[in-house]
Write an enzyme that holds these catalytic residues in place. Structure first.
Site, PDB file in Angstrom:
ATOM      1  N   SER A   1       2.264  11.992  -2.840  1.00 15.79           N
ATOM      2  CA  SER A   1       1.381  13.174  -2.778  1.00 15.79           C
ATOM      3  C   SER A   1       2.130  14.452  -3.152  1.00 15.79           C
ATOM      4  O   SER A   1       1.589  15.319  -3.852  1.00 15.79           O
ATOM      5  CB  SER A   1       0.798  13.320  -1.366  1.00 15.79           C
ATOM      6  OG  SER A   1      -0.080  12.248  -1.103  1.00 15.79           O
TER       7      SER A   1
ATOM      8  N   GLY B   1     -12.884   3.423  18.944  1.00 11.82           N
ATOM      9  CA  GLY B   1     -12.175   3.342  20.220  1.00 11.82           C
ATOM     10  C   GLY B   1     -11.145   2.213  20.174  1.00 11.82           C
ATOM     11  O   GLY B   1     -10.545   1.962  19.117  1.00 11.82           O
TER      12      GLY B   1
ATOM     13  N   GLU C   1       2.903   5.273  -7.430  1.00 11.29           N
ATOM     14  CA  GLU C   1       2.414   5.975  -8.643  1.00 11.29           C
ATOM     15  C   GLU C   1       2.467   7.490  -8.472  1.00 11.29           C
ATOM     16  O   GLU C   1       1.585   8.218  -8.912  1.00 11.29           O
ATOM     17  CB  GLU C   1       1.006   5.476  -9.021  1.00 11.29           C
ATOM     18  CG  GLU C   1       1.039   4.012  -9.454  1.00 11.29           C
ATOM     19  CD  GLU C   1      -0.259   3.506 -10.031  1.00 11.29           C
ATOM     20  OE1 GLU C   1      -0.937   4.261 -10.743  1.00 11.29           O
ATOM     21  OE2 GLU C   1      -0.574   2.334  -9.782  1.00 11.29           O
TER      22      GLU C   1
END
Ligand SMILES: Cc1cc2nc3c(=O)[nH]c(=O)nc-3n(C[C@H](O)[C@H](O)[C@H](O)COP(=O)(O)OP(=O)(O)OC[C@H]3O[C@@H](n4cnc5c(N)ncnc54)[C@H](O)[C@@H]3O)c2cc1C
Length: 394
Positions: free
Chosen positions: A373, A346, A370
């Site tokens: 994605s 929360g 590196e």
């Protein structure tokens, strides 16, 4: 209590099990020191490198004869180290990882002179290492690199600029990539071991990021490196960069896993002690769904990370597909896991200083450096298509 059941999987040998127990105990005993932060991230990082060097942990980042007892770097040990350090402190993981990334290509492709000159000092923390590949116009597109290496009597002259260089402000040793021009594009790049005490080297900009660590733009003005600092042969730089990243990408996944496991443990502790609507949060089925996703994500990431590391250690020459899968899945999944943990906390989850808030900032860059994605997806798709065309899939 951190889940360590993965260490019984068949990817590991008994020395790995003993090492994990020893490292976990050391990290628990040094937790406060590993997590201590001042306003000077460079000094903090130097301190951590020294601490990890004195504890003998950095020895695992370099091959035999220069530190570790194994003949070559054991990728499972690298992964166990990164996962465990990341569980405690992101900067400690960074300090360890950069010694490996910064010296990895020298260990794999360096001359005997370069290996002997630098690796023992990287293994003790006497020298801080970095990896200088990226440029402003050459990040994902490495082959667009502009920095030059010109052959001169007895060596090479380096000219140009690199950016996003982790440890750039404090590194004593860099693995540097530059265009040497044997062929166009990726085939005209060479790699060098480069001591930053060399005349003409400078730090031109310090970069401040959401999870602070030493990061800089660096400049090379007519810097001389001797012939024995060339790694492998001229023109092999792209191959060297990719082979180094192949070996180290599973370790990025391992660091992400360490962050995710810490977030999971923090969330479990919160969900089992915080009461909502008259009962522990963990009794709510939607909370259970979140905790289930976290536990599942951690095990799936660990399977991919340690499969890749095991394949490399067992002698598979290239683990391009396995490494890309491990990095992609573990970093993306850790991001979701940490986000779930923040949500379970929360309002307290976004307060500066809360562990899950820190993890939320720390995980982000791992999905970019590196190989972002998207780059990993391209790599996996190429490998899968090649396997299909060569008939190795059903
Ligand atoms: C904290 C941090 C530390 C770093 N440390 C180092 C270091 O030590 N040494 C070093 O050399 N570099 C380092 N880097 C640089 C890093 O490797 C680059 O940022 C990364 O390769 C992306 O390059 P770029 O930033 O130029 O983004 P770009 O190349 O401009 O890419 C931008 C985005 O495009 C997307 N993209 C990329 N390729 C494709 C594709 N084929 N299809 C679709 N989308 C795509 C990705 O989402 C990517 O994030 C670091 C970066 C960060 C953030």
């Amino acid at each position: 209590m951190a889940d360590t059941s993965f260490i019984d999987w068949p990817f590991f040998d008994d020395p790995h099990r003993a090492y994990l127990a020893e490292l976990s105990a050391w990290c628990a005993a040094h937790d406060a020191e590993l997590r201590a932060e001042t306003t000077d991230v460079n000094a903090d990082c130097r301190h951590l490198v020294r601490l990890l060097g004195e504890a003998g942990i950095l020895r695992n980042a370099v091959p035999a004869a220069y530190g570790d007892t194994a003949e070559r770097v054991d990728v499972r040990t690298l992964c166990l180290t990164r996962q465990t350090l990341a569980y405690h402190a992101g900067l400690a993981d960074f300090a360890f990882a950069m010694q490996g990334l910064g010296s990895g290509a020298i260990g794999l492709f360096g001359s005997e002179a370069a290996r002997a000159a630098y690796l023992p000092k990287v293994a003790t923390g006497e020298m801080i290492a970095g990896f200088a590949l990226s440029e402003k116009e050459a990040g994902s597109d490495v082959a667009a690199m502009a920095m030059t290496a010109t052959k001169v009597e007895g060596g090479w002259r380096l000219n140009g600029e690199k950016t996003w260089i982790s440890n750039g402000p404090i590194a004593d040793l860099l693995t540097v990539f530059a265009r040497s021009g044997e062929a166009p594009g990726a085939r005209g790049i060479s790699a060098f071991a480069f001591p930053t005490a060399t005349e003409g080297f400078s730090v031109t900009e310090v970069i401040d990021v959401i999870a602070p660590h030493p990061l800089a733009t660096i400049r090379f003005d007519d810097c001389f490196v001797p012939d024995d600092h060339l790694l492998d042969e001229a023109g092999q730089g792209f191959k060297i960069a990719m082979a180094t990243l192949d070996m180290l990408r599973p370790t990025v996944g391992a660091a992400a896993l360490g962050f995710a496991r810490r977030a999971t443990d923090e969330a479990m502790a919160r969900a089992t002690t915080r009461h909502l609507f008259g009962a522990p949060m963990a009794d709510l089925q939607l909370t259970q769904a979140a905790l289930a996703d976290m536990a599942l994500g951690n095990d799936a990431s660990a399977l991919l990370v340690y499969r890749a590391a095991w394949a490399k250690d067992k002698g598979q020459p290239r683990i391009t597909r396995e490494a890309a899968m491990a990095k992609l899945y573990a970093t993306d999944t850790a991001q979701q896991t940490i986000d779930r943990a923040v949500q379970l906390f929360g309002g307290a989850g976004v307060v500066s200083g809360n562990i899950v808030e820190r993890l939320y900032r720390e995980i982000r860059a791992l999905r970019i450096y590196e190989g972002a994605s998207e780059v990993q997806k391209v790599v996996i798709a190429r490998a899968a298509i090649a396997d299909f065309q060569s008939g190795t899939t059903q």
